[in-house]
Design a protein around this motif. Sequence first.
Motif, mmCIF file in Angstrom:
data_model
loop_
_atom_site.group_PDB
_atom_site.id
_atom_site.type_symbol
_atom_site.label_atom_id
_atom_site.label_comp_id
_atom_site.label_asym_id
_atom_site.label_seq_id
_atom_site.Cartn_x
_atom_site.Cartn_y
_atom_site.Cartn_z
ATOM 1 N N THR A 17 0.834 -1.209 0.000
ATOM 2 C CA THR A 17 0.000 0.000 0.000
ATOM 3 C C THR A 17 0.867 1.257 0.000
ATOM 4 O O THR A 17 0.493 2.271 -0.593
ATOM 5 C CB THR A 17 -0.948 0.016 1.211
ATOM 6 N N ARG A 18 2.020 1.201 0.654
ATOM 7 C CA ARG A 18 2.930 2.356 0.620
ATOM 8 C C ARG A 18 3.449 2.585 -0.795
ATOM 9 O O ARG A 18 3.489 3.726 -1.280
ATOM 10 C CB ARG A 18 4.090 2.138 1.592
ATOM 11 N N MET A 19 3.849 1.507 -1.463
ATOM 12 C CA MET A 19 4.379 1.653 -2.818
ATOM 13 C C MET A 19 3.282 2.094 -3.797
ATOM 14 O O MET A 19 3.524 2.889 -4.703
ATOM 15 C CB MET A 19 5.008 0.338 -3.282
ATOM 16 N N LEU A 53 14.526 7.852 -11.156
ATOM 17 C CA LEU A 53 13.172 7.359 -10.886
ATOM 18 C C LEU A 53 12.963 7.087 -9.400
ATOM 19 O O LEU A 53 11.876 7.334 -8.864
ATOM 20 C CB LEU A 53 12.914 6.091 -11.702
ATOM 21 N N ILE A 54 14.002 6.569 -8.747
ATOM 22 C CA ILE A 54 13.896 6.357 -7.295
ATOM 23 C C ILE A 54 13.732 7.707 -6.591
ATOM 24 O O ILE A 54 12.897 7.854 -5.676
ATOM 25 C CB ILE A 54 15.132 5.602 -6.772
ATOM 26 N N TYR A 55 14.499 8.695 -7.022
ATOM 27 C CA TYR A 55 14.399 10.031 -6.426
ATOM 28 C C TYR A 55 12.995 10.613 -6.629
ATOM 29 O O TYR A 55 12.388 11.156 -5.694
ATOM 30 C CB TYR A 55 15.450 10.950 -7.035
ATOM 31 N N LEU A 56 12.464 10.510 -7.861
ATOM 32 C CA LEU A 56 11.125 11.041 -8.135
ATOM 33 C C LEU A 56 10.078 10.327 -7.283
ATOM 34 O O LEU A 56 9.121 10.944 -6.804
ATOM 35 C CB LEU A 56 10.787 10.886 -9.618
ATOM 36 N N THR A 57 10.260 9.021 -7.095
ATOM 37 C CA THR A 57 9.339 8.271 -6.245
ATOM 38 C C THR A 57 9.403 8.769 -4.809
ATOM 39 O O THR A 57 8.370 8.860 -4.124
ATOM 40 C CB THR A 57 9.668 6.772 -6.305
ATOM 41 N N MET A 58 10.592 9.099 -4.357
ATOM 42 C CA MET A 58 10.756 9.554 -2.973
ATOM 43 C C MET A 58 10.181 10.955 -2.762
ATOM 44 O O MET A 58 9.645 11.254 -1.688
ATOM 45 C CB MET A 58 12.233 9.526 -2.580
ATOM 46 N N THR A 88 5.711 12.991 4.244
ATOM 47 C CA THR A 88 7.147 12.753 4.228
ATOM 48 C C THR A 88 7.529 11.392 4.807
ATOM 49 O O THR A 88 8.595 10.863 4.479
ATOM 50 C CB THR A 88 7.863 13.858 5.021
ATOM 51 N N TYR A 89 6.667 10.832 5.651
ATOM 52 C CA TYR A 89 6.962 9.521 6.234
ATOM 53 C C TYR A 89 7.008 8.412 5.193
ATOM 54 O O TYR A 89 7.537 7.329 5.449
ATOM 55 C CB TYR A 89 5.925 9.191 7.316
ATOM 56 N N LEU A 90 6.449 8.675 3.999
ATOM 57 C CA LEU A 90 6.481 7.663 2.940
ATOM 58 C C LEU A 90 7.760 7.727 2.111
ATOM 59 O O LEU A 90 8.101 6.762 1.423
ATOM 60 C CB LEU A 90 5.266 7.829 2.004
#
Length: 628
Positions: free
Chosen positions: A377-379, A554-559, A568-570
Motif C-alpha cells: 500500500t505504501r508503494m 526514478l527512485i528520487y522522483l518516487t521519494m 514525508t513519512y512515505l
Amino acid sequence: MALDAESEAIGNLLYDRGILTDEQLDEAEDLAEAWNLGLVEVLLGKRWLKAATIYRELAYYYDVPLLDLSETLADSALLRRYDVTEMTEAQVIPVREENGRLTVATARPGPVTLVRIIEIFGSEVDIAVATRLDISLALQSAFREEQSHEAVYGLAETDPVMSASNVILPAQVVVLYGCISLFLLGLAFAPVPTLIALNVVMTVFYLGNFLFKATLVWVGSEAQERMSQSIAAEAAMLHDDELPVYTVLVPMFREPEVLPILTNALRNLDYPLAKLDIKIVLEESDHDTIEAARSLDLEGVFEIVLVPASHPQTKPKACNYALQYARGDFLVIFDAEDKPEPDQLKKVIATFRQSSPNTACVQCRLNYYNAQENWLTRMFTLDYSLWFDLMLPGLQRLGVPIPLGGTSNHFRMDVLRQLKAWDPHNVTEDADLGIRLTQKGYRVGVIDSTTFEEANVSIPNWIRQRSRWIKGYMQTFLVHTRRPVHLARTVGLPGLIGFVFFIGGTFLSGLLNPIFWGIFVLWMIFGAQLIEPYFPPAILYMSLINLLAGNALLIYLTMVAPFRRRWTYLAPWGVTVVGYWVLMTIASYKALKQLVSNPFYWEKTQHGLSKHTAAELKAAGDEGEAAT
C-alpha cells in the motif's frame, strides 16, 4: 427564489398528515428556495421519508392512482411504440391501453409533466403515479436488447478504427511480422550488428523514457499550483441555485460490502443532493450486490441500473448502458469504495467555466486512505502520488494526451454521448477515452481535488489489477497507432512523443526490464568481455547511465512524490521501488499473455480487503443513522 405554490401546498399536506415535522418542513422549504428546486426533489434527497411514502402522498395530492409496477407490469410492446429517450427525460411511461385511452405513469406529476405527456402520447390519457425507480426498471426491461447492443457496439459501429473490438488489424500484423522477420534474418546473417542495433534502440528508448518523466515532473507543479488557487476561489463563490444536475455512475460487481462507504461519501459532497442523479450500475446476475443496494433503503436520488448479460462483461460496457438513463449536464464515475473530497464537483464546475470551450473532461487526482497498511500500500501510494500529483499536470502543461484514471473523471455529457462514450472492449477504457478525446480535438484538464480509495493490500490481487491496466494500455497503443500520421497530425509532435513514452513506455519498460537485468547479472558474473561485442563503448556508457543515473532518478522522483501532500513519512520507502518494478514486470508479462489469449477478459479486483474497511463502514453507518 420564492417557493412555488405547488411545493407549498404539498409541504402543507405532508405536515397536516403528520408525515413531516415543523422543523423538517421549514428546512425542506429553505433548501428548495436555495437550490431552486421543487419541494419533492428536495425530499427525495433526504432520509426523513422513504421514497415510497413521498410517491404515495403525491398520488393522494393529485388524486390519481399509485401504481406498483413490480405488480402491475407495464406493457413492453406498448412502451416500444414510443421514444425511450423522451420517456427517460420526462420520467413517464405508458402502462396499458384500454378503449383507446392510455394509462400513463409518471414520477413527476404536475402541470409541466402533463404538457409533456400530451406531447408524447396525445390527450387521451389517464395519469397515475409510479416511483422513478419503477419507471426506470420498466424502460430497462422493454428496451434491454437495443440498449445492450448500443452499449457494446455503439463505438465499433460508428467509429470502428477507434475500437479495440479488433485487437490488431491486418496491416499491423503485416508490420509486426515484417519487423520480426527482419530481426530473425539479421540474427541469421549478421548477428552482432543486429544485436548492437537492438541494444541501441532499447537504450535510446530507456533514456528517452527517463528524461520524459523527469520533464513532466519539472514543468507541471508550479502552473498547477496557481491554477488550483483560482479554481478553489471560484468554486467557493458558486451558489447552489445555479448548479446543474450532475450524474454519478457507480459501476460495481460483486462488492456489496463497500457500497455504504460510497453512498455516505456522496451524501457528504458539498453539492445539493437533490441535484445528483446517482446510478448504482450492477450486473443483473449480481444478486448479492443488488440485494445489498436495495437493503440500504437509499434516498430517491439513488437509482439502480441493471445491466443485461452480454459479452464482454466489462466496466465500460456497464457505464455505456447506464449512460442511456443519465439526466445530468455533467457526469462523473466513482468506484464503490471511493471517498471524493467534498468540494470536488464544485471545483470541476469552476474548472469548466475557466477552461477553453473544447475542454470535455476534467481528471481529479486519486490516492489512498490506507497508505501505511503494508509495504504494497505504501508503494501503491507513492506510485499514484507520482502519477497524479506530478506527471499528469506535466502532461497537461505540455499538451500531451492524458490517459484518464479509472475513477473521478468528470465529463461534459454532450461530448461523451457524441463520442459514443467508452470502448467496452478496452479493459483500460478510461486511458483510451482520454487519448480519443484529444484526437477528436477536445482537451482534458487535471485539477487539484483528490478522491481517496482503498489501496490493494494483497500482491496477487494487485497483480490481477495491474495486469488488466497494462493489457488495456497495450490495447490503447495498438488502437491509436493504427493511423500514425493521423495521430501525429491530431496531437502534434509533443503529443506523439508523449503518447509513445507514456502509454508505450508503461508496458514496454515492464517487458524489457528482465532483459537488461539479465545483461547486468551476466556482466557482474562473467565480466565485460562477455557483452563487449554487443555493446560498443558509446552504447555501454549510455546503458550504464540508464542503469545508474536513470534508475536513481526514478527512485528520487518516487521519494519526492509524497512531499506535495506532506506525506514525508512515505519518502524513505521509495528506495524499495525496485521490488515494485519486479511486480510490474510480472504483471506486464501476464498482460501480454492475456492480450493474445483472452484480450477482453476483465480481471476482477477484489475490494474490501483492507483492515481500514471495517472502520470506514462503521463511520458510514454512524453518519447514516445520525442523518436519519
